[in-house]
Design a protein around this motif. Sequence first.
Motif, PDB file in Angstrom:
ATOM      1  N   ALA A  32     105.437  28.903  24.740  1.00  0.00           N
ATOM      2  CA  ALA A  32     104.662  29.606  24.200  1.00  0.00           C
ATOM      3  C   ALA A  32     104.942  30.691  24.658  1.00  0.00           C
ATOM      4  O   ALA A  32     105.143  31.979  24.757  1.00  0.00           O
ATOM      5  CB  ALA A  32     104.314  29.273  22.628  1.00  0.00           C
ATOM      6  N   LEU A  33     104.035  30.543  25.734  1.00  0.00           N
ATOM      7  CA  LEU A  33     103.721  31.316  26.250  1.00  0.00           C
ATOM      8  C   LEU A  33     104.817  32.154  27.750  1.00  0.00           C
ATOM      9  O   LEU A  33     105.094  33.389  27.869  1.00  0.00           O
ATOM     10  CB  LEU A  33     102.854  31.129  27.745  1.00  0.00           C
ATOM     11  N   PHE A  34     105.908  31.138  27.976  1.00  0.00           N
ATOM     12  CA  PHE A  34     106.676  31.395  29.375  1.00  0.00           C
ATOM     13  C   PHE A  34     107.847  31.964  28.048  1.00  0.00           C
ATOM     14  O   PHE A  34     108.682  32.874  28.953  1.00  0.00           O
ATOM     15  CB  PHE A  34     106.587  30.634  30.210  1.00  0.00           C
ATOM     16  N   LEU A  35     108.279  31.687  26.990  1.00  0.00           N
ATOM     17  CA  LEU A  35     109.365  32.078  26.905  1.00  0.00           C
ATOM     18  C   LEU A  35     109.617  32.760  25.503  1.00  0.00           C
ATOM     19  O   LEU A  35     110.560  34.127  25.233  1.00  0.00           O
ATOM     20  CB  LEU A  35     110.032  30.784  25.810  1.00  0.00           C
ATOM     21  N   GLY A  36     108.466  33.149  25.091  1.00  0.00           N
ATOM     22  CA  GLY A  36     107.334  34.133  24.113  1.00  0.00           C
ATOM     23  C   GLY A  36     108.266  33.459  22.634  1.00  0.00           C
ATOM     24  O   GLY A  36     108.866  33.284  22.547  1.00  0.00           O
ATOM     25  N   ASN A  37     108.356  34.174  21.435  1.00  0.00           N
ATOM     26  CA  ASN A  37     107.798  33.890  20.291  1.00  0.00           C
ATOM     27  C   ASN A  37     108.619  34.989  19.597  1.00  0.00           C
ATOM     28  O   ASN A  37     107.326  36.361  19.299  1.00  0.00           O
ATOM     29  CB  ASN A  37     107.592  33.070  19.713  1.00  0.00           C
ATOM     30  N   PRO A  38     109.432  35.378  19.041  1.00  0.00           N
ATOM     31  CA  PRO A  38     109.885  36.954  18.372  1.00  0.00           C
ATOM     32  C   PRO A  38     108.916  37.259  16.811  1.00  0.00           C
ATOM     33  O   PRO A  38     109.031  38.518  16.767  1.00  0.00           O
ATOM     34  CB  PRO A  38     111.374  37.152  18.195  1.00  0.00           C
ATOM     35  N   GLU A  39     108.758  35.978  16.215  1.00  0.00           N
ATOM     36  CA  GLU A  39     108.127  35.915  15.403  1.00  0.00           C
ATOM     37  C   GLU A  39     106.817  36.852  15.018  1.00  0.00           C
ATOM     38  O   GLU A  39     106.434  36.769  16.216  1.00  0.00           O
ATOM     39  CB  GLU A  39     107.701  34.088  14.413  1.00  0.00           C
ATOM     40  N   PRO A  40     106.434  37.500  13.864  1.00  0.00           N
ATOM     41  CA  PRO A  40     105.364  37.886  14.314  1.00  0.00           C
ATOM     42  C   PRO A  40     103.777  36.826  14.102  1.00  0.00           C
ATOM     43  O   PRO A  40     104.841  35.858  13.317  1.00  0.00           O
ATOM     44  CB  PRO A  40     105.383  38.862  13.413  1.00  0.00           C
ATOM     45  N   ARG A  41     103.125  37.205  14.434  1.00  0.00           N
ATOM     46  CA  ARG A  41     101.659  35.946  14.420  1.00  0.00           C
ATOM     47  C   ARG A  41     100.757  37.351  13.252  1.00  0.00           C
ATOM     48  O   ARG A  41     100.486  38.685  13.161  1.00  0.00           O
ATOM     49  CB  ARG A  41     101.403  36.003  15.835  1.00  0.00           C
ATOM     50  N   ILE A  42     101.096  36.215  12.048  1.00  0.00           N
ATOM     51  CA  ILE A  42      99.689  36.877  11.325  1.00  0.00           C
ATOM     52  C   ILE A  42      98.296  36.319  10.270  1.00  0.00           C
ATOM     53  O   ILE A  42      98.870  34.945  10.854  1.00  0.00           O
ATOM     54  CB  ILE A  42     100.660  36.754  10.000  1.00  0.00           C
ATOM     55  N   TRP A  43      96.812  36.653  10.483  1.00  0.00           N
ATOM     56  CA  TRP A  43      96.068  36.542  10.222  1.00  0.00           C
ATOM     57  C   TRP A  43      95.480  36.924   8.826  1.00  0.00           C
ATOM     58  O   TRP A  43      95.771  37.996   8.466  1.00  0.00           O
ATOM     59  CB  TRP A  43      95.337  36.727  11.631  1.00  0.00           C
ATOM     60  N   LYS A  44      95.211  35.576   8.209  1.00  0.00           N
ATOM     61  CA  LYS A  44      94.808  36.160   6.912  1.00  0.00           C
ATOM     62  C   LYS A  44      92.955  36.246   7.559  1.00  0.00           C
ATOM     63  O   LYS A  44      91.937  34.668   7.741  1.00  0.00           O
ATOM     64  CB  LYS A  44      94.580  35.299   6.473  1.00  0.00           C
ATOM     65  N   ILE A  45      91.986  36.935   7.042  1.00  0.00           N
ATOM     66  CA  ILE A  45      90.388  37.252   7.923  1.00  0.00           C
ATOM     67  C   ILE A  45      90.349  37.110   6.410  1.00  0.00           C
ATOM     68  O   ILE A  45      90.106  38.123   5.879  1.00  0.00           O
ATOM     69  CB  ILE A  45      91.093  38.448   8.362  1.00  0.00           C
ATOM     70  N   MET A  46      88.674  36.982   6.451  1.00  0.00           N
ATOM     71  CA  MET A  46      88.382  37.193   5.296  1.00  0.00           C
ATOM     72  C   MET A  46      86.625  37.913   5.713  1.00  0.00           C
ATOM     73  O   MET A  46      86.241  36.739   6.430  1.00  0.00           O
ATOM     74  CB  MET A  46      87.668  35.339   4.882  1.00  0.00           C
ATOM     75  N   ARG A  47      86.403  38.976   4.629  1.00  0.00           N
ATOM     76  CA  ARG A  47      84.870  39.451   5.488  1.00  0.00           C
ATOM     77  C   ARG A  47      84.131  38.891   4.697  1.00  0.00           C
ATOM     78  O   ARG A  47      84.367  38.076   4.122  1.00  0.00           O
ATOM     79  CB  ARG A  47      85.230  41.218   5.161  1.00  0.00           C
ATOM     80  N   ALA A  48      83.332  39.457   5.438  1.00  0.00           N
ATOM     81  CA  ALA A  48      81.398  38.511   4.820  1.00  0.00           C
ATOM     82  C   ALA A  48      81.466  39.403   3.478  1.00  0.00           C
ATOM     83  O   ALA A  48      80.899  38.789   2.731  1.00  0.00           O
ATOM     84  CB  ALA A  48      80.434  39.677   5.539  1.00  0.00           C
ATOM     85  N   ASP A  49      81.858  40.231   2.907  1.00  0.00           N
ATOM     86  CA  ASP A  49      81.490  40.946   1.733  1.00  0.00           C
ATOM     87  C   ASP A  49      82.625  39.724   1.260  1.00  0.00           C
ATOM     88  O   ASP A  49      83.257  40.650  -0.431  1.00  0.00           O
ATOM     89  CB  ASP A  49      82.164  42.144   0.792  1.00  0.00           C
ATOM     90  N   GLY A  50      83.760  39.251   0.922  1.00  0.00           N
ATOM     91  CA  GLY A  50      84.733  38.370   0.042  1.00  0.00           C
ATOM     92  C   GLY A  50      86.165  38.890   0.552  1.00  0.00           C
ATOM     93  O   GLY A  50      86.908  38.392  -0.380  1.00  0.00           O
ATOM     94  N   THR A  51      86.730  40.196   0.898  1.00  0.00           N
ATOM     95  CA  THR A  51      87.549  40.817   0.481  1.00  0.00           C
ATOM     96  C   THR A  51      87.937  40.462   1.566  1.00  0.00           C
ATOM     97  O   THR A  51      88.226  39.814   2.703  1.00  0.00           O
ATOM     98  CB  THR A  51      87.157  41.978   0.722  1.00  0.00           C
ATOM     99  N   THR A  52      90.007  40.201   1.664  1.00  0.00           N
ATOM    100  CA  THR A  52      90.516  39.558   2.333  1.00  0.00           C
ATOM    101  C   THR A  52      91.187  40.448   3.052  1.00  0.00           C
ATOM    102  O   THR A  52      91.836  42.313   2.588  1.00  0.00           O
ATOM    103  CB  THR A  52      91.735  38.391   1.889  1.00  0.00           C
ATOM    104  N   HIS A  53      91.705  40.842   4.427  1.00  0.00           N
ATOM    105  CA  HIS A  53      91.988  41.170   5.154  1.00  0.00           C
ATOM    106  C   HIS A  53      93.432  40.908   6.206  1.00  0.00           C
ATOM    107  O   HIS A  53      93.295  39.675   6.485  1.00  0.00           O
ATOM    108  CB  HIS A  53      91.265  42.206   5.943  1.00  0.00           C
ATOM    109  N   TRP A  54      94.188  41.535   6.145  1.00  0.00           N
ATOM    110  CA  TRP A  54      95.452  41.326   6.650  1.00  0.00           C
ATOM    111  C   TRP A  54      95.733  41.964   8.211  1.00  0.00           C
ATOM    112  O   TRP A  54      95.962  42.998   8.332  1.00  0.00           O
ATOM    113  CB  TRP A  54      96.914  40.470   6.046  1.00  0.00           C
ATOM    114  N   ARG A  55      96.255  40.964   9.379  1.00  0.00           N
ATOM    115  CA  ARG A  55      96.400  41.464  10.813  1.00  0.00           C
ATOM    116  C   ARG A  55      97.934  40.834  11.649  1.00  0.00           C
ATOM    117  O   ARG A  55      97.962  39.668  11.217  1.00  0.00           O
ATOM    118  CB  ARG A  55      95.427  41.270  11.532  1.00  0.00           C
ATOM    119  N   ILE A  56      98.278  41.487  11.589  1.00  0.00           N
ATOM    120  CA  ILE A  56      99.929  41.140  12.237  1.00  0.00           C
ATOM    121  C   ILE A  56     100.134  41.967  13.439  1.00  0.00           C
ATOM    122  O   ILE A  56      99.777  42.811  14.120  1.00  0.00           O
ATOM    123  CB  ILE A  56     101.229  41.596  11.272  1.00  0.00           C
TER     124      ILE A  56
END
Length: 83
Positions: A32-56
């Motif tokens: 994965a490091l050398f060839l790369g992956n064209p697919e987006p990476r998505i993180w679901k983040i839970m904030r301290a106040d309980g809300t959800t945030h998404w990073r791509i």
Amino acid sequence: MHFTSFTTPELSFRPQQTPLTALQQVGKICAALFLGNPEPRIWKIMRADGTTHWRIYDPTSDRRHSFSSENEVRAWLERRYYQ
């Protein structure tokens, strides 16, 4: 598309893993490091106040995006696919 939680990946080997399984895991990481992956990476983040945030991270454009809802993420993925 890869959904992952917002954690730092660890390269620790579990006791139930055989040396071959561990070696295969390392091989996948290296590929994965050398060839790369064209697919987006998505993180679901839970904030301290309980809300959800998404990073791509989009490796094809080398850009990062932030969204406050899953629907916004889906809309972005649709736009990205049809561009």
